[in-house]
Design an enzyme around this catalytic site. Structure first.
Site, PDB file in Angstrom:
ATOM      1  N   GLY A  35       0.832  -1.212   0.000  1.00  0.00           N
ATOM      2  CA  GLY A  35       0.000   0.000   0.000  1.00  0.00           C
ATOM      3  C   GLY A  35       0.858   1.250   0.000  1.00  0.00           C
ATOM      4  O   GLY A  35       1.829   1.337   0.750  1.00  0.00           O
ATOM      5  N   ARG A  96       1.090  -5.220  -5.114  1.00  0.00           N
ATOM      6  CA  ARG A  96       1.185  -6.365  -4.198  1.00  0.00           C
ATOM      7  C   ARG A  96       1.381  -7.579  -5.114  1.00  0.00           C
ATOM      8  O   ARG A  96       0.457  -7.973  -5.819  1.00  0.00           O
ATOM      9  CB  ARG A  96      -0.083  -6.506  -3.363  1.00  0.00           C
ATOM     10  CG  ARG A  96      -0.392  -5.280  -2.483  1.00  0.00           C
ATOM     11  CD  ARG A  96      -1.513  -5.610  -1.503  1.00  0.00           C
ATOM     12  NE  ARG A  96      -2.151  -4.419  -0.951  1.00  0.00           N
ATOM     13  CZ  ARG A  96      -1.723  -3.755   0.125  1.00  0.00           C
ATOM     14  NH1 ARG A  96      -0.633  -4.169   0.749  1.00  0.00           N
ATOM     15  NH2 ARG A  96      -2.374  -2.713   0.582  1.00  0.00           N
ATOM     16  N   GLY A 126       5.645  -1.996   3.847  1.00  0.00           N
ATOM     17  CA  GLY A 126       5.205  -2.516   5.139  1.00  0.00           C
ATOM     18  C   GLY A 126       5.627  -3.962   5.331  1.00  0.00           C
ATOM     19  O   GLY A 126       6.559  -4.442   4.676  1.00  0.00           O
ATOM     20  N   ASP A 127       4.920  -4.680   6.192  1.00  0.00           N
ATOM     21  CA  ASP A 127       5.385  -6.028   6.571  1.00  0.00           C
ATOM     22  C   ASP A 127       5.392  -7.011   5.397  1.00  0.00           C
ATOM     23  O   ASP A 127       6.314  -7.816   5.276  1.00  0.00           O
ATOM     24  CB  ASP A 127       4.602  -6.570   7.773  1.00  0.00           C
ATOM     25  CG  ASP A 127       3.121  -6.741   7.488  1.00  0.00           C
ATOM     26  OD1 ASP A 127       2.623  -6.153   6.509  1.00  0.00           O
ATOM     27  OD2 ASP A 127       2.459  -7.469   8.250  1.00  0.00           O
ATOM     28  N   THR A 150       4.184   2.803   5.588  1.00  0.00           N
ATOM     29  CA  THR A 150       2.793   2.342   5.665  1.00  0.00           C
ATOM     30  C   THR A 150       2.032   3.280   6.587  1.00  0.00           C
ATOM     31  O   THR A 150       2.573   3.694   7.612  1.00  0.00           O
ATOM     32  CB  THR A 150       2.666   0.898   6.200  1.00  0.00           C
ATOM     33  OG1 THR A 150       1.295   0.664   6.567  1.00  0.00           O
ATOM     34  CG2 THR A 150       3.533   0.640   7.419  1.00  0.00           C
ATOM     35  N   ASP A 152      -0.268   2.484   8.469  1.00  0.00           N
ATOM     36  CA  ASP A 152      -0.787   1.767   9.644  1.00  0.00           C
ATOM     37  C   ASP A 152       0.082   1.900  10.895  1.00  0.00           C
ATOM     38  O   ASP A 152      -0.376   1.621  11.994  1.00  0.00           O
ATOM     39  CB  ASP A 152      -0.953   0.278   9.324  1.00  0.00           C
ATOM     40  CG  ASP A 152      -2.145   0.009   8.414  1.00  0.00           C
ATOM     41  OD1 ASP A 152      -2.847   0.977   8.065  1.00  0.00           O
ATOM     42  OD2 ASP A 152      -2.367  -1.159   8.057  1.00  0.00           O
ATOM     43  N   ASP A 154       2.323  -0.015  11.974  1.00  0.00           N
ATOM     44  CA  ASP A 154       2.247  -1.289  12.689  1.00  0.00           C
ATOM     45  C   ASP A 154       3.542  -2.103  12.611  1.00  0.00           C
ATOM     46  O   ASP A 154       3.499  -3.328  12.712  1.00  0.00           O
ATOM     47  CB  ASP A 154       1.073  -2.117  12.150  1.00  0.00           C
ATOM     48  CG  ASP A 154       1.193  -2.396  10.659  1.00  0.00           C
ATOM     49  OD1 ASP A 154       2.069  -1.801   9.998  1.00  0.00           O
ATOM     50  OD2 ASP A 154       0.408  -3.218  10.149  1.00  0.00           O
ATOM     51  N   ARG A 187     -27.081  13.580  15.486  1.00  0.00           N
ATOM     52  CA  ARG A 187     -26.929  12.170  15.113  1.00  0.00           C
ATOM     53  C   ARG A 187     -25.671  11.578  15.733  1.00  0.00           C
ATOM     54  O   ARG A 187     -24.753  12.301  16.095  1.00  0.00           O
ATOM     55  CB  ARG A 187     -26.745  12.052  13.598  1.00  0.00           C
ATOM     56  CG  ARG A 187     -27.985  12.165  12.800  1.00  0.00           C
ATOM     57  CD  ARG A 187     -27.610  12.239  11.326  1.00  0.00           C
ATOM     58  NE  ARG A 187     -28.801  12.218  10.495  1.00  0.00           N
ATOM     59  CZ  ARG A 187     -28.833  12.656   9.247  1.00  0.00           C
ATOM     60  NH1 ARG A 187     -27.761  13.149   8.694  1.00  0.00           N
ATOM     61  NH2 ARG A 187     -29.954  12.579   8.557  1.00  0.00           N
ATOM     62  N   MET A 194      -8.593   3.513   8.655  1.00  0.00           N
ATOM     63  CA  MET A 194      -7.812   2.344   8.239  1.00  0.00           C
ATOM     64  C   MET A 194      -7.014   1.778   9.399  1.00  0.00           C
ATOM     65  O   MET A 194      -6.812   2.438  10.417  1.00  0.00           O
ATOM     66  CB  MET A 194      -6.901   2.702   7.076  1.00  0.00           C
ATOM     67  CG  MET A 194      -7.601   2.545   5.725  1.00  0.00           C
ATOM     68  SD  MET A 194      -6.452   2.642   4.331  1.00  0.00           S
ATOM     69  CE  MET A 194      -7.491   2.013   3.015  1.00  0.00           C
ATOM     70  N   GLY A 195      -6.534   0.570   9.200  1.00  0.00           N
ATOM     71  CA  GLY A 195      -5.770  -0.136  10.243  1.00  0.00           C
ATOM     72  C   GLY A 195      -6.264  -1.566  10.278  1.00  0.00           C
ATOM     73  O   GLY A 195      -7.174  -1.899  11.020  1.00  0.00           O
ATOM     74  N   ARG A 196      -5.665  -2.388   9.410  1.00  0.00           N
ATOM     75  CA  ARG A 196      -6.129  -3.765   9.249  1.00  0.00           C
ATOM     76  C   ARG A 196      -5.909  -4.576  10.515  1.00  0.00           C
ATOM     77  O   ARG A 196      -6.749  -5.332  10.945  1.00  0.00           O
ATOM     78  CB  ARG A 196      -5.372  -4.390   8.074  1.00  0.00           C
ATOM     79  CG  ARG A 196      -6.081  -5.519   7.445  1.00  0.00           C
ATOM     80  CD  ARG A 196      -5.376  -6.035   6.223  1.00  0.00           C
ATOM     81  NE  ARG A 196      -4.201  -5.264   5.814  1.00  0.00           N
ATOM     82  CZ  ARG A 196      -3.651  -5.329   4.620  1.00  0.00           C
ATOM     83  NH1 ARG A 196      -4.185  -6.097   3.716  1.00  0.00           N
ATOM     84  NH2 ARG A 196      -2.562  -4.646   4.331  1.00  0.00           N
ATOM     85  N   ALA A 211     -13.477  11.923  20.466  1.00  0.00           N
ATOM     86  CA  ALA A 211     -14.475  10.860  20.297  1.00  0.00           C
ATOM     87  C   ALA A 211     -15.024  10.380  21.641  1.00  0.00           C
ATOM     88  O   ALA A 211     -14.362  10.490  22.669  1.00  0.00           O
ATOM     89  CB  ALA A 211     -13.847   9.691  19.547  1.00  0.00           C
ATOM     90  N   LYS A 236     -26.259  13.510  29.124  1.00  0.00           N
ATOM     91  CA  LYS A 236     -25.420  14.655  29.521  1.00  0.00           C
ATOM     92  C   LYS A 236     -25.692  15.893  28.664  1.00  0.00           C
ATOM     93  O   LYS A 236     -25.086  16.946  28.862  1.00  0.00           O
ATOM     94  CB  LYS A 236     -23.941  14.293  29.369  1.00  0.00           C
ATOM     95  CG  LYS A 236     -23.397  13.357  30.428  1.00  0.00           C
ATOM     96  CD  LYS A 236     -21.994  12.952  29.990  1.00  0.00           C
ATOM     97  CE  LYS A 236     -21.381  11.951  30.913  1.00  0.00           C
ATOM     98  NZ  LYS A 236     -20.279  11.250  30.234  1.00  0.00           N
ATOM     99  N   LYS A 238     -25.252  16.018  25.244  1.00  0.00           N
ATOM    100  CA  LYS A 238     -24.440  16.119  24.021  1.00  0.00           C
ATOM    101  C   LYS A 238     -25.333  16.080  22.783  1.00  0.00           C
ATOM    102  O   LYS A 238     -26.287  15.309  22.733  1.00  0.00           O
ATOM    103  CB  LYS A 238     -23.424  14.981  23.972  1.00  0.00           C
ATOM    104  CG  LYS A 238     -22.364  15.053  25.066  1.00  0.00           C
ATOM    105  CD  LYS A 238     -21.231  14.090  24.771  1.00  0.00           C
ATOM    106  CE  LYS A 238     -20.207  14.128  25.894  1.00  0.00           C
ATOM    107  NZ  LYS A 238     -19.009  13.334  25.596  1.00  0.00           N
ATOM    108  N   GLY A 240     -24.416  15.244  19.749  1.00  0.00           N
ATOM    109  CA  GLY A 240     -24.051  14.179  18.813  1.00  0.00           C
ATOM    110  C   GLY A 240     -22.905  13.407  19.433  1.00  0.00           C
ATOM    111  O   GLY A 240     -22.318  13.869  20.411  1.00  0.00           O
TER     112      GLY A 240
HETATM  113  O1  F6P Z   1      -1.387   0.076   3.491  1.00  0.00           O
HETATM  114  C1  F6P Z   1      -2.098  -0.298   4.605  1.00  0.00           C
HETATM  115  C2  F6P Z   1      -3.560  -0.333   4.278  1.00  0.00           C
HETATM  116  O2  F6P Z   1      -3.994   0.957   3.896  1.00  0.00           O
HETATM  117  C3  F6P Z   1      -4.436  -0.869   5.386  1.00  0.00           C
HETATM  118  O3  F6P Z   1      -4.759   0.077   6.369  1.00  0.00           O
HETATM  119  C4  F6P Z   1      -5.623  -1.374   4.620  1.00  0.00           C
HETATM  120  O4  F6P Z   1      -6.252  -2.403   5.318  1.00  0.00           O
HETATM  121  C5  F6P Z   1      -5.013  -1.885   3.348  1.00  0.00           C
HETATM  122  O5  F6P Z   1      -3.793  -1.194   3.177  1.00  0.00           O
HETATM  123  C6  F6P Z   1      -5.876  -1.702   2.122  1.00  0.00           C
HETATM  124  O6  F6P Z   1      -5.207  -2.275   1.035  1.00  0.00           O
HETATM  125  P1  F6P Z   1      -5.641  -2.172  -0.491  1.00  0.00           P
HETATM  126  O7  F6P Z   1      -5.016  -0.936  -1.052  1.00  0.00           O
HETATM  127  O8  F6P Z   1      -5.087  -3.395  -1.108  1.00  0.00           O
HETATM  128  O9  F6P Z   1      -7.130  -2.073  -0.532  1.00  0.00           O
END
Ligand code: F6P
Length: 345
Positions: A35, A96, A126-127, A150, A152, A154, A187, A194-196, A211, A236, A238, A240
Site C-alpha cells: 500500500g 502487491r 510494510g510487513d 505504511t 498503519d 504497525d 446524530r 484504516m488499520g487492518r 471521540a 449529559k 451532548k 451528537g
Molecule cells: O497500506 C495499509 C492499508 O492501507 C491498510 O490500512 C488497509 O487495510 C489496506 O492497506 C488496504 O489495502 P488495499 O489498497 O489493497 O485495498
C-alpha cells in the site's frame, strides 16, 4: 528516469563528504511495494540523492516486486527526483505481487538484480514487502534494507512509519467535518479509519477528534458497551457522538452502528474513510522521517548492514532485523485510550 543499464559508476560528488564504504557498494536499487503511503516519494528522493552524492549509481524499480522480476529498472539521478518531496503516492508505482510469493518469482527477480550488477536493494513498504525482501536476501544473498512506509504504523522497530502522520491528519480533518453535520442533526456518527491489524490511527484520531468511544483490533472489547456510552452522552446533553472504529475491529463500523441503533433507537450514520487516508501531500513529520530514513538506508548498505529495517526511535536511527519487524508486536498506547475516555465526559 533514463534507460541506461550499463553506465559506469560515477565518482563521488566533488566537495561532499564521502562516507566510508567498506561494503564497496557501487550500484543500489530502490522500490516501493504494498500500500502506498504519503512520504514514499520523499524517501525515494532521499535514497536516490544520498546514493548519488556518495558516487553510487542508483536504479529505480517500477511497480515493486512485480516490476522487479519483469525487469522494469532504470537509472535515476538527482534531477529525476526533483519536485516530488511534496507529492503523495509513489512515482515508482507500487503493487502487491503474487509471483514474488513463489521461489521461482524471487529467483527471476534476483537474476534481474545480478544482471544489472546491483549490490543491494532498498525496499520501502510494510510487513508484506519486508517478507519479500527478507526471502530475497535469504535465498539469493542480495543485501536488503527496509524503510518503513505504511500508514498503519504497525511495524516493530520504529516509533513511526512513513505516511502515518499524514493519514492521521487526513482522518482528523474528515472527523471534524462529520462532527459539524452530526451535531447539526443530533446524530451519532460511527467513523471507520484504516488499520487492518492495528489501532494506532484510530487512537490518535479518537483523542484529537474528541471521540466518545474507540474500537481497535487489539481489543476484545464487546461492542455492546457502546450502547450505554451513547445513552450517557445523550443524558449529559451532548448533541451528537463520534465513535471511531479501526477497520480491523470485528464487524467494522457497520457492526458498531447496528448495535447503537438496536440498543438506543437513535439515528446513526456510518462513514468509512477508506483510501482517502493514503493520499495527499505528506505533512512535514512524514517528509522529515522519510528523508532521515532514506539517507540512513544508503549508509547502512555502505557500512555492510543487511536484512534490517532502518527505523527511528528515541535514540535516533535504529536497525531491526526484518523478521522482527513483523514477528514482534508494537503495542498501541493504552494511555491514549485512557486519555480519550477521560476527556469525553
Ligand atoms: O497500506 C495499509 C492499508 O492501507 C491498510 O490500512 C488497509 O487495510 C489496506 O492497506 C488496504 O489495502 P488495499 O489498497 O489493497 O485495498
Amino acid at each position: 528516469m533514463t534507460e541506461h543499464p550499463t553506465s559506469p559508476n560515477p565518482t563521488a560528488v566533488p566537495g561532499q563528504t564521502a562516507r566510508p564504504n567498506p561494503a564497496g557498494v557501487r550500484r543500489l536499487a530502490v522500490l516501493t511495494s504494498g500500500g502506498d503511503a504519503p512520504g514514499m516519494n520523499a524517501a525515494i528522493r532521499a535514497v536516490v540523492r544520498t546514493g548519488t552524492q556518495q558516487g553510487i549509481e542508483m536504479i529505480g524499480v517500477r511497480r515493486g516486486f512485480s516490476g522487479l522480476h519483469r525487469g522494469e529498472l532504470s537509472v535515476m539521478g538527482a534531477r529525476d527526483v526533483a519536485n516530488i518531496i511534496q507529492r503523495g503516492g509513489t512515482v515508482l508505482l507500487t503493487a502487491r505481487s503474487r509471483t514474488w510469493r513463489t521461489p521461482e518469482g524471487r529467483a527471476s527477480g534476483a537474476q534481474v538484480l545480478r544482471d544489472w550488477g546491483v549490490d543491494g536493494l532498498i525496499v520501502i513498504g510494510g510487513d508484506g514487502s519486508f517478507h519479500g525482501g527478507h526471502y530475497l536476501q535469504e535465498e539469493h544473498g542480495i543485501p536488503v534494507i527496509g524503510i518503513p512506509g505504511t500508514i498503519d504504523n504497525d511495524l516493530y522497530g520504529t516509533d513511526h512509519t512513513i505516511g502515518y502522520f499524514t493519514a492521521v491528519e487526513t482522518a482528523l480533518d474528515a472527523v471534524d467535518k462529520l462532527r459539524d453535520t452530526g451535531a447539526s442533526h443530533e446524530r451519532i456518527f460511527v467513523i471507520e479509519v484504516m488499520g487492518r491489524h492495528a489501532g494506532h490511527i484510530a487512537l490518535d484520531v479518537a483523542v484529537a477528534g474528541g471521540a466518545e468511544e474507540v474500537f481497535i483490533p487489539e481489543d476484545e472489547k464487546p461492542v455492546a458497551g457502546v450502547v450505554e456510552i451513547v445513552k450517557d452522552s445523550v443524558a449529559k446533553g451532548k448533541r451528537g457522538s463520534i465513535i471511531i472504529v479501526a477497520e480491523g475491529y470485528e464487524g467494522g463500523a457497520q457492526g458498531v452502528a447496528d448495535a447503537i441503533e438496536a440498543g438506543t433507537g437513535l439515528e446513526t450514520r456510518v462513514s468509512i474513510l477508506g483510501h482517502i487516508q493514503r493520499g495527499g501531500s505528506p505533512v512535514s513529520s512524514d517528509r522529515i522521517l522519510a528523508s532521515r530514513l532514506g539517507e540512513a538506508a544508503v549508509y547502512a548498505l555502505m557500512e555492510g548492514r543487511k536484512g534490517v529495517m532502518v527505523g527511528r526511535g528515541a535514540s535516533g536511527i535504529i536497525y531491526t532485523p526484518l523478521q522482527e519487524t513483523w514477528e514482534k508486536r508494537k503495542d498501541v498506547s493504552r494511555d491514549l485510550y485512557r486519555c480519550a475516555m477521560t476527556l469525553s465526559i
